[in-house]
Design a protein around this motif. Structure first.
Motif, PDB file in Angstrom:
ATOM      1  N   ILE A  93     -28.379 -40.194 -25.920  1.00 11.65           N
ATOM      2  CA  ILE A  93     -27.438 -41.284 -26.149  1.00 11.65           C
ATOM      3  C   ILE A  93     -26.684 -41.555 -24.863  1.00 11.65           C
ATOM      4  N   SER A  94     -26.227 -42.772 -24.713  1.00 12.43           N
ATOM      5  CA  SER A  94     -25.505 -43.162 -23.505  1.00 12.43           C
ATOM      6  C   SER A  94     -24.028 -43.294 -23.819  1.00 12.43           C
ATOM      7  N   LEU A  95     -23.200 -42.542 -23.069  1.00 11.63           N
ATOM      8  CA  LEU A  95     -21.758 -42.542 -23.293  1.00 11.63           C
ATOM      9  C   LEU A  95     -21.002 -42.956 -22.030  1.00 11.63           C
ATOM     10  N   ALA A  96     -21.616 -43.802 -21.254  1.00 17.82           N
ATOM     11  CA  ALA A  96     -21.004 -44.208 -19.983  1.00 17.82           C
ATOM     12  C   ALA A  96     -19.822 -45.150 -20.224  1.00 17.82           C
ATOM     13  N   ASP A  97     -18.855 -45.087 -19.321  1.00 18.74           N
ATOM     14  CA  ASP A  97     -17.719 -46.023 -19.276  1.00 18.74           C
ATOM     15  C   ASP A  97     -16.882 -46.019 -20.559  1.00 18.74           C
ATOM     16  N   ILE A  98     -16.624 -44.842 -21.093  1.00 18.34           N
ATOM     17  CA  ILE A  98     -15.725 -44.769 -22.238  1.00 18.34           C
ATOM     18  C   ILE A  98     -14.613 -43.779 -21.914  1.00 18.34           C
ATOM     19  N   GLU A  99     -13.466 -43.994 -22.565  1.00 20.23           N
ATOM     20  CA  GLU A  99     -12.355 -43.065 -22.398  1.00 20.23           C
ATOM     21  C   GLU A  99     -12.620 -41.796 -23.207  1.00 20.23           C
ATOM     22  N   VAL A 153     -13.295 -26.368 -18.492  1.00 19.30           N
ATOM     23  CA  VAL A 153     -14.166 -27.542 -18.600  1.00 19.30           C
ATOM     24  C   VAL A 153     -13.601 -28.630 -17.717  1.00 19.30           C
ATOM     25  N   ASP A 154     -14.501 -29.354 -17.058  1.00 18.90           N
ATOM     26  CA  ASP A 154     -14.080 -30.472 -16.224  1.00 18.90           C
ATOM     27  C   ASP A 154     -15.008 -31.653 -16.478  1.00 18.90           C
ATOM     28  N   ASP A 155     -14.467 -32.863 -16.289  1.00 18.05           N
ATOM     29  CA  ASP A 155     -15.247 -34.107 -16.415  1.00 18.05           C
ATOM     30  C   ASP A 155     -15.910 -34.262 -17.777  1.00 18.05           C
ATOM     31  N   LEU A 156     -15.192 -33.903 -18.818  1.00 16.26           N
ATOM     32  CA  LEU A 156     -15.772 -34.080 -20.147  1.00 16.26           C
ATOM     33  C   LEU A 156     -15.580 -35.520 -20.610  1.00 16.26           C
ATOM     34  N   ILE A 157     -16.494 -35.977 -21.467  1.00 19.03           N
ATOM     35  CA  ILE A 157     -16.460 -37.334 -22.005  1.00 19.03           C
ATOM     36  C   ILE A 157     -15.941 -37.342 -23.438  1.00 19.03           C
ATOM     37  N   TRP A 158     -16.291 -36.295 -24.162  1.00 18.39           N
ATOM     38  CA  TRP A 158     -15.986 -36.188 -25.592  1.00 18.39           C
ATOM     39  C   TRP A 158     -15.780 -34.719 -25.911  1.00 18.39           C
ATOM     40  N   SER A 193      -6.612 -32.281 -21.705  1.00 16.96           N
ATOM     41  CA  SER A 193      -5.953 -33.403 -21.060  1.00 16.96           C
ATOM     42  C   SER A 193      -6.798 -34.666 -21.132  1.00 16.96           C
ATOM     43  N   GLU A 194      -6.115 -35.798 -21.238  1.00 12.21           N
ATOM     44  CA  GLU A 194      -6.825 -37.078 -21.185  1.00 12.21           C
ATOM     45  C   GLU A 194      -7.406 -37.339 -19.804  1.00 12.21           C
ATOM     46  N   ASP A 195      -7.065 -36.526 -18.849  1.00  7.49           N
ATOM     47  CA  ASP A 195      -7.696 -36.601 -17.525  1.00  7.49           C
ATOM     48  C   ASP A 195      -9.044 -35.903 -17.512  1.00  7.49           C
ATOM     49  N   LYS A 196      -9.562 -35.559 -18.706  1.00 10.21           N
ATOM     50  CA  LYS A 196     -10.933 -35.079 -18.927  1.00 10.21           C
ATOM     51  C   LYS A 196     -11.175 -33.663 -18.425  1.00 10.21           C
ATOM     52  N   MET A 247     -11.930 -25.708 -35.673  1.00 11.88           N
ATOM     53  CA  MET A 247     -10.798 -24.833 -35.924  1.00 11.88           C
ATOM     54  C   MET A 247     -11.222 -23.552 -36.635  1.00 11.88           C
ATOM     55  N   LEU A 248     -12.087 -23.696 -37.630  1.00 12.57           N
ATOM     56  CA  LEU A 248     -12.450 -22.549 -38.455  1.00 12.57           C
ATOM     57  C   LEU A 248     -13.198 -21.492 -37.661  1.00 12.57           C
ATOM     58  N   GLU A 249     -14.159 -21.908 -36.850  1.00 12.80           N
ATOM     59  CA  GLU A 249     -14.995 -20.961 -36.110  1.00 12.80           C
ATOM     60  C   GLU A 249     -14.564 -20.776 -34.657  1.00 12.80           C
ATOM     61  N   GLN A 250     -13.466 -21.443 -34.259  1.00 11.37           N
ATOM     62  CA  GLN A 250     -12.915 -21.289 -32.902  1.00 11.37           C
ATOM     63  C   GLN A 250     -13.962 -21.618 -31.832  1.00 11.37           C
ATOM     64  N   ARG A 251     -14.511 -22.825 -31.947  1.00 14.02           N
ATOM     65  CA  ARG A 251     -15.497 -23.309 -30.978  1.00 14.02           C
ATOM     66  C   ARG A 251     -15.049 -24.644 -30.422  1.00 14.02           C
ATOM     67  N   LEU A 252     -15.356 -24.859 -29.153  1.00 12.17           N
ATOM     68  CA  LEU A 252     -15.084 -26.141 -28.520  1.00 12.17           C
ATOM     69  C   LEU A 252     -16.413 -26.780 -28.130  1.00 12.17           C
ATOM     70  N   PHE A 253     -16.770 -27.844 -28.832  1.00  8.76           N
ATOM     71  CA  PHE A 253     -17.933 -28.642 -28.458  1.00  8.76           C
ATOM     72  C   PHE A 253     -17.460 -29.749 -27.520  1.00  8.76           C
ATOM     73  N   TYR A 254     -18.229 -30.030 -26.501  1.00  6.81           N
ATOM     74  CA  TYR A 254     -17.860 -31.112 -25.588  1.00  6.81           C
ATOM     75  C   TYR A 254     -19.116 -31.668 -24.922  1.00  6.81           C
ATOM     76  N   ILE A 255     -18.997 -32.900 -24.429  1.00  4.12           N
ATOM     77  CA  ILE A 255     -20.118 -33.573 -23.779  1.00  4.12           C
ATOM     78  C   ILE A 255     -19.745 -33.861 -22.336  1.00  4.12           C
TER      79      ILE A 255
END
Length: 809
Positions: free
Chosen positions: A250-256, A202-207, A169-172, A212-220
């Motif tokens: 790296i700083s990823l503050a204040d981004i959608e 997962v909650d409050d993710l930024i990115w 969800s775009e609600d992170k 698809m190939l290895e069925q993994r979800l990376f997130y920040i």
């Protein structure tokens, strides 16, 4: 282009004929050219599943929204579902058995053409039974977009009764929905659509990025006020585990929220954050991250998480480039490449070596084009371009006999063109790296892949800075597959020295030390025995591999220096590998070290074979007494380059190389130039080459001077032994002079006064000679000199004979 592009999917080629065959009952309208063209204009890819199946939507004659699937393996289309409304589908996924369809769409309905993207108040996410079309379940009805993705088994399995669906969800947040299905007759239906098991993972993710190939979800996410990269691994049994945590600098503050490989929208707007994760089967884990464009320059970073460092690149842009470059694209190709004609903001790489152009709906398979890279190598004028092409050929495409032959051809024609690097060194080191790395895990971190320490100044307009970064933490122990290899890499880096790659500094220091101690008696017998045993194993390998008829007439001589270097390199490589490959047995490490040096010598032999063949030289043993041809001179120059390349990296040479090199030098160079090359280390004298020179050159005045000059340049012990094989007065004179010189030096060092006046010989009336002879005899009597066939009487007779000749008596 350096890439070979193949159209894996083209709507006009792969979908248009199928659409034209559909009946009016499918509400596709009249199958004329105008209708078909309009339908194709509305076709939009909404997902690429793990098995390569492409899910797409299109609008029919009545603006109804249809969902279809194109099977890459069978090249057939299939109609999945129809919405009797004009909808903007933002995400869609079908399960592995093609019994369930999840779709998310914006509730924006207009009679005219729907805009590419228009914000609306609500979106719906539905779960639909499609085998056959039956019940529809609402999963989400929210004010933000939701991406859907069914999990696929890593390996093809039988039909499964339980399916897993991810809702991003775009609600992170990310939610997992477990869906049980039952089969009744010819129908597959959801067991209890009103009681689906949901779990927020997962909650409050930024990115987030979906592999698809290895069925993994990376997130920040933010953890303790610091951006942290996490990874969840999904397994075939529907379980999942948080397996990785890696702090980022790296700083990823204040981004959608930004999604990678989940957002198939057609908008071509550069994202505020351009970040992607790349992995491969060897356990490599990298993050590529580009910064906002600054006037006149482009900056991006590559973090090698499995190695514990990152590299920051800043590229100066020309004024014309600054106008064209809007964004930087990172693609999962396995190699760096540029694709002309595609907008970086419109492309994504859902599967390795595949690129989807969202603006056209076309999908491409990509691979590096060997002919194009080789052509680029031949046409390049800058050293940076040549080095990049060499690395691409040797380290990414992989060495083959045909490829290596063409690279050697280029090297032989462009040796003097490369000023910033040695192409022979790069060829040898790069080819060895490609051949040896599969021998053991983590070997790629321990063997050199380039002869250059750094190339900051090699590429004009590019600045590279290296930074140490925090190592990622694996949350699960005793992993297998990719995670097991990553764990092994991290352990290797954690307890390793700052520089893991084997280098020649220590090797050169030890070799020089052993050569300087060559005549001392305090020798570690076991150590030296092991070194020469190593060399023996290498030469045995080389002789075993070289079973084909060879053109190059190498002399099978025993070059002490090269044998010492060969065995010493094996010994030091063993020590290096033992320190860092603690899980590999000693026998295996010994074999790797011997194979590495054996293949090194084999590569040099292969270079010589290719060069010999290019210039059509004879395979007969060269005679030193004949004049060389222009082709032999060209080969001699190439051998000089090979020798210098080997010296620069302290690499051993094949047996007979130096003798053959001397032979070509004698045939092709004037005498003074030949001696100049010896004095400056371009030519290396061996016992066999000097013996051949003494034997095959006649004793003309010119040749006698050359022979004598060569003898005086040999080490004293070798010079005396070899000089005895030349039955000539010049050799005798040289031997006597060296004998007297050695004895007088010893007398001076001993600071001992001999009572020579009491031992004067009456046989010689010339007093200076009588004094010298008696002094030599006294030294011999005290045991200071021990040299076969040379004594005071020999010196006296030779001096008298020489004087007689000079006086013409």
């Amino acid at each position: 282009m350096l890439l070979r592009v193949g159209a894996a999917f083209d709507p006009r080629r792969d979908v248009a004929p199928w659409l034209s065959e559909q009946t009016p009952a499918a509400e596709l309208g009249d199958c004329n050219a105008d209708t078909l063209s309009k339908n194709l204009e509305t076709l939009h890819i909404v997902n690429v599943e793990r098995n390569g199946n492409i899910v797409y939507t299109w609008k029919g004659n009545q603006r109804h929204t249809h969902i279809g699937l194109y099977d890459l393996s069978s090249r057939k289309n299939e109609h999945l579902y129809t919405f009797e409304k004009d909808l903007h589908v933002t995400s869609c996924s079908v399960n592995n058995e093609k019994t369930l369809l999840a779709a998310s769409f914006l509730q924006s309905i207009k009679e005219e053409r729907v805009p590419l993207f228009q914000p609306v108040s609500k979106s719906l996410t539905l779960l639909i039974e499609i085998n056959p079309v039956n019940n529809v379940t609402v999963l989400k009805a929210v004010d933000s977009c939701v991406r859907v993705q069914f999990l696929y088994p890593v390996a093809e399995t039988n039909t499964c009764s339980e399916n897993c669906l991810l809702l991003i969800s775009e609600d992170k947040y990310v939610e997992k929905v477990d869906i049980r299905v039952v089969k009744g007759g010819h129908k597959v239906v959801i067991e209890s659509s009103n009681d689906l098991r949901r779990e927020k993972i997962v909650d409050d993710l930024i990115w987030a990025q979906w592999d698809m190939l290895e069925q993994r979800l990376f997130y920040i996410v933010l953890k303790e006020s610091r951006e942290t990269l996490n990874c969840i691994q999904f397994y075939p049994d529907k379980n999942f585990k948080l397996i990785l945590e890696a702090p980022l600098d790296i700083s990823l503050a204040d981004i959608e929220l930004i999604l990678v490989n989940l957002d198939y929208d057609q908008e071509m707007i550069p994202k505020p954050l351009n970040l992607q994760v790349f992995t491969n089967e060897t356990g490599c884990l990298c993050i590529c991250y580009s910064f906002a464009l600054s006037p006149g320059e482009l900056s991006y970073s590559v973090s090698f998480l499995h190695k514990g460092y990152s590299k920051m690149y800043t590229v100066a842009l020309e004024r014309t480039d600054s106008l064209e470059v809007k964004d930087l694209a990172f693609l999962n190709l396995g190699e760096d490449a540029e694709i002309n004609g595609l907008h970086s903001s419109s492309i994504l790489s859902p599967l390795k070596s595949m690129v989807l152009d969202r603006s056209t709906g076309r999908m491409f398979t990509l691979e590096i084009s060997k002919p194009a890279v080789l052509q680029f190598l031949w046409n390049s004028k800058l050293d940076s371009e040549r080095l990049a092409a060499l690395h691409c050929v040797l380290l990414h495409i992989g060495s083959t006999v045909d490829l290596e032959t063409q690279v050697i051809q280029w090297i032989s024609d462009n040796m003097s063109a490369c000023l910033a690097f040695d192409p022979i060194q790069e060829f040898i080191v790069g080819s060895l790296y490609w051949r040896m790395c599969p021998e053991a895990i983590n070997l790629d971190k321990l063997l050199p892949y380039t002869s250059l320490q750094c190339w900051n100044e090699l590429v004009p307009g590019i600045i590279c800075k290296t930074h140490i970064i925090s190592l990622p933490v694996l949350k699960v122990q005793n992993c297998k597959g990719f995670w097991g290899k990553l764990s092994s890499s991290l352990e290797c880096v954690k307890y390793a020295e700052p520089c893991l790659h084997f280098n020649s500094k220590v090797l050169r220091k030890e070799w020089d030390k052993l050569l300087s101690d060559e005549r001392t008696e305090e020798r570690m017998a076991t150590y030296m025995k092991n070194i020469f045993e190593n060399a023996k194993q290498v030469l045995h390998n080389l002789n075993t591999w070289n079973t084909e008829e060879k053109r190059v007439p190498f002399f099978q001589d025993d070059d002490y220096q090269q044998q010492l270097l060969t065995g010493l390199m094996v010994a030091q490589l063993k020590e290096h590998l033992v320190r860092h490959l603690q899980y590999v047995g000693k026998k295996k490490i010994d074999q790797i070290a011997v194979d590495y040096v054996s293949k090194l010598l084999d590569l040099i032999c292969w270079i010589m074979e290719s060069v010999w063949k290019k210039y059509s030289l004879s395979s007969w043993v060269l005679a030193f007494g004949q004049q060389g041809s222009s082709d032999e001179t060209a080969v001699f120059r190439i051998m000089c380059q090979i020798l210098q390349a080997a010296k620069g990296m302290c690499l051993p040479l094949p047996p007979g190389f130096c003798t053959l090199h001397i032979g070509l030098g004698v045939r092709c160079l004037p005498s003074h130039t030949f001696l100049h090359y010896i004095d400056h280390g371009v030519l290396h004298l061996t016992d066999m080459c000097v013996l051949k020179l003494l034997k095959e050159l006649d004793d003309t005045e010119k040749n006698t001077k050359l022979k004598l000059s060569v003898l005086t340049r040999l080490p004293k012990a070798i010079g005396h032994k070899v000089g005895q094989q030349w039955n000539h007065s010049a050799s005798s004179n040289n031997t006597a002079r060296n004998y007297v010189k050695l004895l007088l030096e010893k007398l001076r060092n001993k600071k001992h006064k001999l009572r020579v006046m009491d031992r004067l010989s009456a046989e010689t009336e010339f007093l200076p000679l009588r004094y010298l002879v008696n002094m030599l005899a006294e030294a011999e009597h005290q045991g200071w000199m021990e040299q076969n066939n040379v004594n005071a009487r020999f010196v006296e007779e030779l001096a008298l004979k020489h004087t007689t000749v000079l006086l013409g008596l």
